[in-house]
Design a protein around this motif. Structure first.
Motif, PDB file in Angstrom:
ATOM      1  N   MET A   4       0.657  -1.106   0.387  1.00  0.00           N
ATOM      2  CA  MET A   4       0.130  -0.029  -0.011  1.00  0.00           C
ATOM      3  C   MET A   4       1.224   1.487   0.071  1.00  0.00           C
ATOM      4  N   PRO A   5       0.603   2.670  -0.586  1.00  0.00           N
ATOM      5  CA  PRO A   5       1.285   3.222  -1.196  1.00  0.00           C
ATOM      6  C   PRO A   5       1.132   4.872   0.097  1.00  0.00           C
ATOM      7  N   SER A   6       2.841   5.132   0.000  1.00  0.00           N
ATOM      8  CA  SER A   6       2.411   5.590   1.614  1.00  0.00           C
ATOM      9  C   SER A   6       1.210   7.479   0.857  1.00  0.00           C
ATOM     10  N   LEU A   7       0.626   7.275   2.256  1.00  0.00           N
ATOM     11  CA  LEU A   7       0.160   8.733   2.037  1.00  0.00           C
ATOM     12  C   LEU A   7       0.569   9.787   1.690  1.00  0.00           C
ATOM     13  N   ALA A   8       1.788  10.514   2.153  1.00  0.00           N
ATOM     14  CA  ALA A   8       3.006  11.450   2.754  1.00  0.00           C
ATOM     15  C   ALA A   8       3.225  10.977   0.105  1.00  0.00           C
ATOM     16  N   LEU A   9       2.974  10.160   0.053  1.00  0.00           N
ATOM     17  CA  LEU A   9       3.459  10.109  -1.184  1.00  0.00           C
ATOM     18  C   LEU A   9       1.835  10.505  -2.517  1.00  0.00           C
ATOM     19  N   THR A  10       0.582  10.375  -2.108  1.00  0.00           N
ATOM     20  CA  THR A  10      -0.011  10.401  -2.603  1.00  0.00           C
ATOM     21  C   THR A  10      -0.673  11.831  -3.614  1.00  0.00           C
ATOM     22  N   PRO A  11      -0.108  13.161  -2.985  1.00  0.00           N
ATOM     23  CA  PRO A  11      -0.318  13.977  -3.707  1.00  0.00           C
ATOM     24  C   PRO A  11       0.742  13.741  -4.813  1.00  0.00           C
ATOM     25  N   ILE A  12       2.018  13.006  -4.580  1.00  0.00           N
ATOM     26  CA  ILE A  12       3.348  13.254  -5.219  1.00  0.00           C
ATOM     27  C   ILE A  12       2.388  12.806  -7.006  1.00  0.00           C
ATOM     28  N   THR A  13       2.546  11.078  -6.966  1.00  0.00           N
ATOM     29  CA  THR A  13       2.148   9.804  -7.267  1.00  0.00           C
ATOM     30  C   THR A  13       0.874  10.663  -8.495  1.00  0.00           C
ATOM     31  N   PHE A  14      -0.350  11.365  -7.875  1.00  0.00           N
ATOM     32  CA  PHE A  14      -1.319  12.009  -7.866  1.00  0.00           C
ATOM     33  C   PHE A  14      -0.329  13.247  -9.632  1.00  0.00           C
ATOM     34  N   ALA A  15       0.079  14.349  -8.967  1.00  0.00           N
ATOM     35  CA  ALA A  15       0.551  14.940  -9.643  1.00  0.00           C
ATOM     36  C   ALA A  15       1.175  14.524 -11.245  1.00  0.00           C
ATOM     37  N   PHE A  16       2.282  13.365 -10.722  1.00  0.00           N
ATOM     38  CA  PHE A  16       2.885  12.543 -11.792  1.00  0.00           C
ATOM     39  C   PHE A  16       2.377  12.508 -12.686  1.00  0.00           C
ATOM     40  N   ASN A  17       0.919  11.705 -11.947  1.00  0.00           N
ATOM     41  CA  ASN A  17      -0.260  11.563 -13.109  1.00  0.00           C
ATOM     42  C   ASN A  17      -1.276  12.202 -14.001  1.00  0.00           C
ATOM     43  N   GLN A  18      -1.052  13.025 -13.237  1.00  0.00           N
ATOM     44  CA  GLN A  18      -2.052  14.353 -13.744  1.00  0.00           C
ATOM     45  C   GLN A  18      -0.801  14.691 -15.023  1.00  0.00           C
ATOM     46  N   LEU A  19       0.663  14.939 -15.210  1.00  0.00           N
ATOM     47  CA  LEU A  19       1.662  15.193 -15.987  1.00  0.00           C
ATOM     48  C   LEU A  19       1.563  14.119 -16.708  1.00  0.00           C
ATOM     49  N   ASP A  20       1.558  12.944 -16.412  1.00  0.00           N
ATOM     50  CA  ASP A  20       2.441  12.045 -17.479  1.00  0.00           C
ATOM     51  C   ASP A  20       0.251  11.979 -18.889  1.00  0.00           C
ATOM     52  N   ARG A  21      -0.333  12.574 -18.554  1.00  0.00           N
ATOM     53  CA  ARG A  21      -1.752  12.666 -18.636  1.00  0.00           C
ATOM     54  C   ARG A  21      -1.098  13.530 -19.762  1.00  0.00           C
ATOM     55  N   LEU A  22      -1.042  14.852 -18.590  1.00  0.00           N
ATOM     56  CA  LEU A  22      -0.494  15.713 -20.341  1.00  0.00           C
ATOM     57  C   LEU A  22       0.171  16.122 -21.479  1.00  0.00           C
ATOM     58  N   GLY A  23       1.225  15.308 -20.514  1.00  0.00           N
ATOM     59  CA  GLY A  23       2.282  14.717 -21.469  1.00  0.00           C
ATOM     60  C   GLY A  23       2.264  13.884 -22.916  1.00  0.00           C
ATOM     61  N   ALA A  24       1.509  13.195 -22.444  1.00  0.00           N
ATOM     62  CA  ALA A  24       1.045  11.971 -23.314  1.00  0.00           C
ATOM     63  C   ALA A  24      -0.148  13.242 -24.671  1.00  0.00           C
ATOM     64  N   TRP A  25      -0.639  14.398 -24.009  1.00  0.00           N
ATOM     65  CA  TRP A  25      -1.226  15.304 -25.438  1.00  0.00           C
ATOM     66  C   TRP A  25      -0.091  16.183 -26.099  1.00  0.00           C
ATOM     67  N   SER A  26       0.536  16.105 -25.384  1.00  0.00           N
ATOM     68  CA  SER A  26       1.240  18.020 -25.239  1.00  0.00           C
ATOM     69  C   SER A  26       2.611  17.989 -25.189  1.00  0.00           C
ATOM     70  N   ALA A  27       3.592  16.926 -24.914  1.00  0.00           N
ATOM     71  CA  ALA A  27       5.075  16.341 -24.532  1.00  0.00           C
ATOM     72  C   ALA A  27       6.263  16.878 -26.210  1.00  0.00           C
ATOM     73  N   ASP A  28       4.770  16.632 -27.258  1.00  0.00           N
ATOM     74  CA  ASP A  28       6.047  17.506 -28.571  1.00  0.00           C
ATOM     75  C   ASP A  28       5.580  18.656 -28.490  1.00  0.00           C
ATOM     76  N   ILE A  29       4.433  19.477 -28.300  1.00  0.00           N
ATOM     77  CA  ILE A  29       3.936  20.595 -29.166  1.00  0.00           C
ATOM     78  C   ILE A  29       5.806  21.540 -28.928  1.00  0.00           C
ATOM     79  N   PRO A  30       6.199  21.733 -27.650  1.00  0.00           N
ATOM     80  CA  PRO A  30       7.441  22.499 -27.762  1.00  0.00           C
ATOM     81  C   PRO A  30       8.797  22.013 -28.330  1.00  0.00           C
ATOM     82  N   LEU A  31       8.964  21.309 -28.583  1.00  0.00           N
ATOM     83  CA  LEU A  31       9.903  21.126 -29.980  1.00  0.00           C
ATOM     84  C   LEU A  31       8.887  20.924 -31.760  1.00  0.00           C
ATOM     85  N   ARG A  32       7.822  21.105 -31.165  1.00  0.00           N
ATOM     86  CA  ARG A  32       7.304  21.365 -33.246  1.00  0.00           C
ATOM     87  C   ARG A  32       7.665  22.812 -33.138  1.00  0.00           C
TER      88      ARG A  32
END
Length: 168
Positions: A1-29
């Motif tokens: 079971m993940p630590s409750l202290a890591l939950t906000p970090i995990t949530f933030a990284f998951n959101q970044l992963d979702r955003l990155g899947a849609w837009s990580a290439d845009i700055p390069l383009r």
């Protein structure tokens, strides 16, 4: 079971992963489109100086007339960046710009004479001190590599066309 202290970090990284899947290439383009389009506009508004360096072009580009090479590079630098912005034919547009950059490195940016890796390394700069100046075109090549390997990502016309083809 993940630590409750890591939950906000995990949530933030998951959101970044979702955003990155849609837009990580845009700055390069955007970066590559701006840089190459600007170069194309300079050719559009400038004089053909390829006549002076045509013999430095690598094979088979050295066989083409300088006027044709000028037009070819100008239109590649005007059209391929627009394709990058749209995310349409991204891999092809990127490949065209990478080939153009390799020719530019060979003809203009590579040191004319070098006898050691230390001398060659002096050309990894943005200067005109006689050692070449291949740093910026190398940055362009490295920035283009993810677009060549991965394509434009989900926020692109390429992805939209792929989704439409799959649904039919």
């Amino acid at each position: 079971m993940p630590s409750l202290a890591l939950t906000p970090i995990t949530f933030a990284f998951n959101q970044l992963d979702r955003l990155g899947a849609w837009s990580a290439d845009i700055p390069l383009r955007l970066f590559l489109a701006w840089e190459f389009f600007e170069s194309g506009l300079e050719k559009w508004n400038g004089q053909n100086w390829f006549v002076d360096i045509q013999s430095a072009f690598p094979f088979p580009f050295d066989l083409l007339p300088a006027g044709f090479s000028w037009q070819l590079s100008m239109w590649a630098e005007l059209i391929a960046p627009l394709l990058l912005l749209l995310g349409l034919g991204t891999r092809f547009a990127t490949l065209v710009l990478m080939v153009l950059t390799l020719v530019a490195i060979a003809a203009v940016h590579w040191p004319a004479h070098w006898s050691s890796l230390a001398e060659l390394a002096q050309g990894y700069s943005i200067s005109n001190k006689g050692y070449g100046n291949y740093k910026l075109p190398l940055i362009y090549l490295i920035a283009a590599l993810p677009l060549l390997l991965n394509g434009a990502g989900r926020f692109s016309l390429d992805a939209l066309l792929r989704r439409r083809l799959r649904s039919h």
